[in-house]
Scaffold this motif. Structure first.
Motif, PDB file in Angstrom:
ATOM      1  N   TRP A   1      13.726   2.906  -8.881  1.00 60.06           N
ATOM      2  CA  TRP A   1      12.868   3.463  -9.928  1.00 60.06           C
ATOM      3  C   TRP A   1      11.945   4.550  -9.397  1.00 60.06           C
ATOM      4  CZ3 TRP A   1       7.587   1.920  -9.349  1.00 60.06           C
ATOM      5  CH2 TRP A   1       7.390   0.903  -8.396  1.00 60.06           C
ATOM      6  N   LEU A   2      11.493   4.403  -8.141  1.00 66.10           N
ATOM      7  CA  LEU A   2      10.676   5.448  -7.542  1.00 66.10           C
ATOM      8  C   LEU A   2      11.529   6.625  -7.072  1.00 66.10           C
ATOM      9  CD1 LEU A   2       7.896   3.628  -5.450  1.00 66.10           C
ATOM     10  CD2 LEU A   2       7.598   5.130  -7.421  1.00 66.10           C
ATOM     11  N   GLU A   3      12.752   6.332  -6.608  1.00 67.28           N
ATOM     12  CA  GLU A   3      13.667   7.408  -6.223  1.00 67.28           C
ATOM     13  C   GLU A   3      14.007   8.268  -7.434  1.00 67.28           C
ATOM     14  OE1 GLU A   3      16.486   6.540  -2.585  1.00 67.28           O
ATOM     15  OE2 GLU A   3      16.713   4.947  -4.066  1.00 67.28           O
ATOM     16  N   LYS A   4      14.223   7.612  -8.574  1.00 65.83           N
ATOM     17  CA  LYS A   4      14.512   8.347  -9.813  1.00 65.83           C
ATOM     18  C   LYS A   4      13.328   9.240 -10.184  1.00 65.83           C
ATOM     19  CE  LYS A   4      15.748   7.661 -14.677  1.00 65.83           C
ATOM     20  NZ  LYS A   4      16.002   6.656 -15.740  1.00 65.83           N
ATOM     21  N   LYS A   5      12.122   8.676 -10.042  1.00 65.01           N
ATOM     22  CA  LYS A   5      10.923   9.464 -10.347  1.00 65.01           C
ATOM     23  C   LYS A   5      10.787  10.637  -9.386  1.00 65.01           C
ATOM     24  CE  LYS A   5       7.078  10.485 -12.376  1.00 65.01           C
ATOM     25  NZ  LYS A   5       7.074  11.009 -13.755  1.00 65.01           N
ATOM     26  N   LEU A   6      11.097  10.423  -8.114  1.00 68.80           N
ATOM     27  CA  LEU A   6      11.030  11.502  -7.134  1.00 68.80           C
ATOM     28  C   LEU A   6      12.001  12.619  -7.501  1.00 68.80           C
ATOM     29  CD1 LEU A   6      10.098  12.754  -4.451  1.00 68.80           C
ATOM     30  CD2 LEU A   6      11.802  11.352  -3.277  1.00 68.80           C
ATOM     31  N   ASP A   7      13.218  12.256  -7.903  1.00 67.98           N
ATOM     32  CA  ASP A   7      14.202  13.262  -8.320  1.00 67.98           C
ATOM     33  C   ASP A   7      13.687  14.046  -9.522  1.00 67.98           C
ATOM     34  OD1 ASP A   7      15.944  12.528  -6.313  1.00 67.98           O
ATOM     35  OD2 ASP A   7      17.092  11.141  -7.580  1.00 67.98           O
ATOM     36  N   GLU A   8      13.059  13.344 -10.461  1.00 71.49           N
ATOM     37  CA  GLU A   8      12.502  14.013 -11.640  1.00 71.49           C
ATOM     38  C   GLU A   8      11.400  14.988 -11.241  1.00 71.49           C
ATOM     39  OE1 GLU A   8      11.145  10.937 -14.195  1.00 71.49           O
ATOM     40  OE2 GLU A   8      13.154  10.249 -14.776  1.00 71.49           O
TER      41      GLU A   8
ATOM     42  N   ASN B   1       0.821  -1.206   0.000  1.00 69.59           N
ATOM     43  CA  ASN B   1       0.000   0.000   0.000  1.00 69.59           C
ATOM     44  C   ASN B   1       0.861   1.265   0.000  1.00 69.59           C
ATOM     45  OD1 ASN B   1      -2.332  -1.447  -0.068  1.00 69.59           O
ATOM     46  ND2 ASN B   1      -2.898  -1.103   2.052  1.00 69.59           N
ATOM     47  N   VAL B   2       1.994   1.226   0.705  1.00 71.29           N
ATOM     48  CA  VAL B   2       2.906   2.375   0.693  1.00 71.29           C
ATOM     49  C   VAL B   2       3.427   2.613  -0.721  1.00 71.29           C
ATOM     50  CG1 VAL B   2       5.098   3.282   1.531  1.00 71.29           C
ATOM     51  CG2 VAL B   2       3.590   2.078   3.098  1.00 71.29           C
ATOM     52  N   ILE B   3       3.796   1.529  -1.409  1.00 71.16           N
ATOM     53  CA  ILE B   3       4.286   1.658  -2.784  1.00 71.16           C
ATOM     54  C   ILE B   3       3.200   2.237  -3.681  1.00 71.16           C
ATOM     55  CG2 ILE B   3       5.113   0.373  -4.797  1.00 71.16           C
ATOM     56  CD1 ILE B   3       6.486  -1.562  -2.889  1.00 71.16           C
ATOM     57  N   PHE B   4       1.969   1.747  -3.525  1.00 78.54           N
ATOM     58  CA  PHE B   4       0.857   2.278  -4.311  1.00 78.54           C
ATOM     59  C   PHE B   4       0.666   3.773  -4.037  1.00 78.54           C
ATOM     60  CE2 PHE B   4      -1.589  -1.992  -4.730  1.00 78.54           C
ATOM     61  CZ  PHE B   4      -0.692  -2.386  -5.700  1.00 78.54           C
ATOM     62  N   SER B   5       0.747   4.155  -2.760  1.00 77.96           N
ATOM     63  CA  SER B   5       0.573   5.567  -2.396  1.00 77.96           C
ATOM     64  C   SER B   5       1.653   6.436  -3.029  1.00 77.96           C
ATOM     65  CB  SER B   5       0.600   5.720  -0.871  1.00 77.96           C
ATOM     66  OG  SER B   5      -0.463   5.033  -0.268  1.00 77.96           O
ATOM     67  N   LEU B   6       2.884   5.935  -3.037  1.00 78.87           N
ATOM     68  CA  LEU B   6       3.986   6.682  -3.653  1.00 78.87           C
ATOM     69  C   LEU B   6       3.773   6.835  -5.152  1.00 78.87           C
ATOM     70  CD1 LEU B   6       6.979   5.126  -1.681  1.00 78.87           C
ATOM     71  CD2 LEU B   6       6.326   7.538  -1.682  1.00 78.87           C
TER      72      LEU B   6
ATOM     73  N   ASP C   1       7.304  14.064   2.464  1.00 78.93           N
ATOM     74  CA  ASP C   1       6.723  12.812   2.963  1.00 78.93           C
ATOM     75  C   ASP C   1       7.129  11.634   2.083  1.00 78.93           C
ATOM     76  OD1 ASP C   1       5.516  13.919   5.136  1.00 78.93           O
ATOM     77  OD2 ASP C   1       3.533  14.090   4.236  1.00 78.93           O
ATOM     78  N   ALA C   2       7.140  11.865   0.770  1.00 76.59           N
ATOM     79  CA  ALA C   2       7.531  10.798  -0.156  1.00 76.59           C
ATOM     80  C   ALA C   2       8.985  10.388   0.076  1.00 76.59           C
ATOM     81  CB  ALA C   2       7.340  11.265  -1.603  1.00 76.59           C
ATOM     82  N   GLU C   3       9.842  11.365   0.327  1.00 75.04           N
ATOM     83  CA  GLU C   3      11.249  11.079   0.597  1.00 75.04           C
ATOM     84  C   GLU C   3      11.391  10.244   1.871  1.00 75.04           C
ATOM     85  OE1 GLU C   3      15.393  13.567  -0.015  1.00 75.04           O
ATOM     86  OE2 GLU C   3      13.554  14.640   0.460  1.00 75.04           O
ATOM     87  N   GLY C   4      10.621  10.607   2.918  1.00 73.87           N
ATOM     88  CA  GLY C   4      10.655   9.848   4.165  1.00 73.87           C
ATOM     89  C   GLY C   4      10.128   8.437   3.989  1.00 73.87           C
ATOM     90  N   ALA C   5       9.053   8.298   3.198  1.00 75.84           N
ATOM     91  CA  ALA C   5       8.476   6.974   2.963  1.00 75.84           C
ATOM     92  C   ALA C   5       9.445   6.076   2.197  1.00 75.84           C
ATOM     93  CB  ALA C   5       7.165   7.111   2.189  1.00 75.84           C
ATOM     94  N   LEU C   6      10.144   6.632   1.231  1.00 73.30           N
ATOM     95  CA  LEU C   6      11.130   5.855   0.475  1.00 73.30           C
ATOM     96  C   LEU C   6      12.270   5.397   1.371  1.00 73.30           C
ATOM     97  CD1 LEU C   6      11.300   7.745  -2.939  1.00 73.30           C
ATOM     98  CD2 LEU C   6      10.749   5.340  -2.598  1.00 73.30           C
ATOM     99  N   ALA C   7      12.727   6.277   2.255  1.00 73.64           N
ATOM    100  CA  ALA C   7      13.793   5.896   3.192  1.00 73.64           C
ATOM    101  C   ALA C   7      13.325   4.761   4.100  1.00 73.64           C
ATOM    102  CB  ALA C   7      14.215   7.115   4.023  1.00 73.64           C
ATOM    103  N   TYR C   8      12.091   4.853   4.553  1.00 71.50           N
ATOM    104  CA  TYR C   8      11.500   3.814   5.404  1.00 71.50           C
ATOM    105  C   TYR C   8      11.453   2.470   4.679  1.00 71.50           C
ATOM    106  CZ  TYR C   8       7.686   1.376   7.868  1.00 71.50           C
ATOM    107  OH  TYR C   8       6.906   0.464   8.521  1.00 71.50           O
TER     108      TYR C   8
END
Length: 317
Positions: A257-264, A217-222, A240-247
């Protein structure tokens, strides 16, 4: 240690290492005209130790026998990485002289005490109780049918997945995908995630299916957050997204792949902010240009009128 504010009570447990079946108590606090305290203890279920929290009425022996109040309460165990990762449980209960306490279990003690998960920081765990004392409801009798109305959630709601307790029909229809039990409605996106990014959950060691479902569910939310329009992202959302990814990385998930998207998304947001600033500067410059043009024309006209009088030399001398 506790801190009551309005209908909220914050309990910071210091020097926390774990809890046992024997409860520990918060300070007493006054809400709704009554004294309460919170109990924290562990309870074994399905071979795992869970954190349990109860709200208990204090000094109820001095109350009349017919006394009762319907109370809504929510417990939140604060996640210091991101508020969206905090764990919460809510319930409604009719308190009386015999039914003086009520609560429920939240999550594995192992996750609570794991410093990588963000619930235990500098030896402290923070629990927030929000309590609303309702008017006595005569239809709310003290029986098993009406004794409790409970709803559990992880603070990670998403329109892609309903974070709800499954009934027997739902459980019978669950599909196993890479060790994760998912609903048929989730099957398409879960398959796409694991087909395109097979490394995603290879190092996730958690075996409990409820926890694994919450991680999905966390992945879906991201995904839902990061793939919406660039203008819709707030700085708070991205934090919040950065914190969730670290978690999730601390739990063993590979989400490059989600970290790359977050950077974009962060880069696009910076560009959007720069464009907004440039548009404002351009607007200000255009207004200034208009004002200067008007002033210039006025000055030119005044100079023309002053330097070209319709007079002859004989008119002057």
């Amino acid at each position: 240690m506790g801190n009551p504010v309005d209908n909220k009570f914050t309990w910071v447990i210091k020097n926390f290492c774990s809890v046992s079946p024997k409860p520990i108590y918060s300070d007493q606090f006054l809400i709704g005209g009554n004294k309460w305290h919170i109990l924290a203890y562990s309870k074994k279920r399905d071979g795992h130790q869970f954190l349990c929290l109860d709200l208990e009425l204090v000094d109820c022996e001095f109350l009349p026998s017919e006394w009762r109040k319907v109370v809504k309460v929510s417990f939140t165990v604060v996640n210091f990485f991101s508020k969206k990762l905090s764990r919460q449980i809510g319930l409604k209960h009719c308190f009386n002289k015999k039914e003086r306490s009520k609560g429920g279990s939240l999550f594995h003690l192992s996750e609570l005490t794991d410093k990588k998960c963000g619930f235990l920081v500098d030896g402290e765990v923070e629990i927030v109780a929000q309590i609303t004392v309702l008017e006595t409801d005569r239809r709310f009798h003290v029986s098993k049918d009406y004794n409790m109305e409970m709803q559990c959630w992880d603070g990670m709601a998403t329109t892609l997945v309903e974070n709800k307790e499954l009934n027997d029909d739902d459980k019978a229809g669950l599909v196993n995908v890479k060790g994760f039990q998912v609903l048929p409605s989730q099957l398409g996106i879960v398959n796409r995630i694991f087909e395109k990014h097979p490394e995603t959950a290879l190092e996730c060691c958690t075996k409990n299916q409820e926890l694994r479902a919450s991680y999905i569910n966390v992945i879906f939310s991201l995904i839902k957050l990061l793939y919406k329009g660039a203008q819709e992202h707030s700085t708070h959302d991205l934090s919040d997204a950065e914190g969730a990814l670290a978690y999730m990385k601390n739990l063993g998930f590979k989400l490059d792949w989600l970290e790359k998207k977050l950077d974009e998304v962060k880069e696009i947001k910076k560009k959007c902010e720069r464009v907004t600033e440039m548009e404002k500067e351009l607007h200000d410059l255009m207004n200034k240009h208009t004002n200067v043009s008007k002033l210039l024309e006025k000055e030119k006209l005044e100079i023309k009128n002053a330097s070209a009088p319709d007079l002859s030399f004989s008119d002057v001398i």
